[in-house]
Structures are given as C-alpha cells and as structure tokens.
Design a protein around this motif. Structure first.
Motif, PDB file in Angstrom:
ATOM      1  N   GLY A  22       0.762  -1.238   0.000  1.00 21.39           N
ATOM      2  CA  GLY A  22       0.000   0.000   0.000  1.00 21.39           C
ATOM      3  C   GLY A  22       0.795   1.292   0.000  1.00 21.39           C
ATOM      4  N   ARG A  23       2.100   1.218  -0.178  1.00 20.53           N
ATOM      5  CA  ARG A  23       2.892   2.453  -0.226  1.00 20.53           C
ATOM      6  C   ARG A  23       2.613   3.205  -1.525  1.00 20.53           C
ATOM      7  NH1 ARG A  23       7.524   3.721   2.954  1.00 20.53           N
ATOM      8  NH2 ARG A  23       7.755   2.177   4.575  1.00 20.53           N
ATOM      9  N   GLU A  24       2.702   4.512  -1.435  1.00 21.55           N
ATOM     10  CA  GLU A  24       2.629   5.362  -2.618  1.00 21.55           C
ATOM     11  C   GLU A  24       3.872   5.104  -3.472  1.00 21.55           C
ATOM     12  OE1 GLU A  24       0.147   7.483  -3.569  1.00 21.55           O
ATOM     13  OE2 GLU A  24      -0.950   6.569  -1.912  1.00 21.55           O
ATOM     14  N   PRO A  25       3.823   5.435  -4.758  1.00 22.78           N
ATOM     15  CA  PRO A  25       5.011   5.253  -5.602  1.00 22.78           C
ATOM     16  C   PRO A  25       6.215   6.007  -5.033  1.00 22.78           C
ATOM     17  CG  PRO A  25       3.102   5.717  -6.954  1.00 22.78           C
ATOM     18  CD  PRO A  25       2.679   5.932  -5.514  1.00 22.78           C
ATOM     19  N   LEU A  26       7.331   5.297  -4.962  1.00 26.42           N
ATOM     20  CA  LEU A  26       8.589   5.869  -4.491  1.00 26.42           C
ATOM     21  C   LEU A  26       9.437   6.271  -5.692  1.00 26.42           C
ATOM     22  CD1 LEU A  26       9.310   3.250  -1.688  1.00 26.42           C
ATOM     23  CD2 LEU A  26       8.481   5.588  -1.390  1.00 26.42           C
ATOM     24  N   PRO A  27      10.408   7.154  -5.507  1.00 25.71           N
ATOM     25  CA  PRO A  27      11.273   7.529  -6.635  1.00 25.71           C
ATOM     26  C   PRO A  27      11.953   6.283  -7.225  1.00 25.71           C
ATOM     27  CG  PRO A  27      11.623   9.006  -4.780  1.00 25.71           C
ATOM     28  CD  PRO A  27      10.752   7.888  -4.279  1.00 25.71           C
ATOM     29  N   ALA A  28      11.846   6.139  -8.523  1.00 25.73           N
ATOM     30  CA  ALA A  28      12.383   4.954  -9.199  1.00 25.73           C
ATOM     31  C   ALA A  28      13.574   5.329 -10.088  1.00 25.73           C
ATOM     32  CB  ALA A  28      11.308   4.299 -10.044  1.00 25.73           C
ATOM     33  N   LEU A  29      14.511   4.384 -10.198  1.00 26.11           N
ATOM     34  CA  LEU A  29      15.674   4.556 -11.073  1.00 26.11           C
ATOM     35  C   LEU A  29      15.430   3.954 -12.455  1.00 26.11           C
ATOM     36  CD1 LEU A  29      18.346   3.636  -8.420  1.00 26.11           C
ATOM     37  CD2 LEU A  29      17.750   5.917  -9.221  1.00 26.11           C
TER      38      LEU A  29
END
Length: 172
Positions: A22-29
């Motif tokens: 359920g986490r919001e989108p995190l910064p992705a590489l």
C-alpha cells in the motif's frame, strides 16, 4: 530489459530488506510499464530494491520490498491476505552461495530477465553481480511476479514470489 542504475549501491545487507503493502510510488531509477490481460503493471527498480504497482479492473495493489525506514515489516518468509478484494500471496527465501556459485547464478538470472519481454533488471555500479531483477506474468486470471535481490559481498540472493489472484467472494 537490463539497465545500469545510476546510483550508489544502498542495499548493503539482505537482512535490511523490509516488505510493505500500500505504499505510494517511491522515486524509481528504472521503470517498466506493462499491460498483462486486464492488469496494468509497473515494475519499479528503486535505489533500495523494488516496487510493483498493479491496477486491475476491480482494484489495485502496491508491493514494496526495500531497505526502508519507518513503518516496515521485516521481510517475511510468507504472507497470505486479501488486498483490494483479491487474494494476495507473497513468499521469500534467501539463498547462501559460494563466491563462484554466486557469480554463475547472477549471470544466469540477469540473462533470463534481460531477454524476458516482461522483465526488468538493474545492476549497480561497482559490482557486476549487485543487482535487482523482476519478471511479471499473467496466467489464468492471476498476476504474478518474481524478484531477485543480489548481495555479492554476503554471497546471499533474496528471491521473492508474489501472486495476486482471483476476486474473493463477499461474505453473506
């Protein structure tokens, strides 16, 4: 798809991995967007491992396995629950390998994922065997994905398997 991640290797120990839903989108590489039958799936490589975002016709799911601070559950060996009305099953295992076995297994997994149409793998600078890899597939109305998180300095490989299955019937 295989990419070299432009970041320092932040996952330093397999024991630092945590799991959450359920986490919001995190910064992705690196990101791979997929459409698998009725599911829109986003495979996301993070500086601290992986996140999968899934949207279906009748719900969504967000799974994060990474080195996270805050409200995170240490990596469980297994979870079975209901997420947005669908069956959700997660399993993890840790493989301990010798240096030579680790290098061979790393090359095998990276080749498998790099050539897979629904695969995303990222290697970290400084170590050709430090990587995170993911593969998704859809079969019989269920969406599943597998991931591998490599820790060459420990000779440990963390493998996960997730399945988001059928809708759960409402209780009468």
């Amino acid at each position: 798809m295989l990419t070299t991640l432009k970041t320092a290797y932040t996952d330093t120990r397999a024991d630092d991995l945590a799991w959450s839903l359920g986490r919001e989108p995190l910064p992705a590489l690196a990101v791979l967007d997929l459409r698998l039958r009725e599911f829109s799936v986003q495979l996301r490589l993070l500086g601290a491992s992986h996140q999968v975002l899934m949207e279906g016709e009748e719900g969504s799911c967000s799974e994060t396995v990474a080195c996270m601070s805050g409200n995170s559950t240490p990596l469980p060996m297994g979870v079975s629950t209901v997420v947005d009305g669908r069956e959700y099953e997660f399993a993890a295992r840790v493989e301990e390998l010798s240096r030579g076995s680790f290098a061979g297994r790393a090359q095998e997994l990276l080749a498998l994922v790099a050539d897979h149409p629904h695969g995303l793998a990222g290697t970290f600078p400084g170590s050709p065997h430090a990587f995170t890899a993911m593969v998704a597939q859809c079969r019989e109305g269920a969406l599943s994905w597998r991931t591998w998180h490599a820790y060459p300095q420990e000779g440990r490989l963390v493998a996960t398997r997730t399945c988001v299955g059928a809708r759960v019937a409402a209780a009468l």
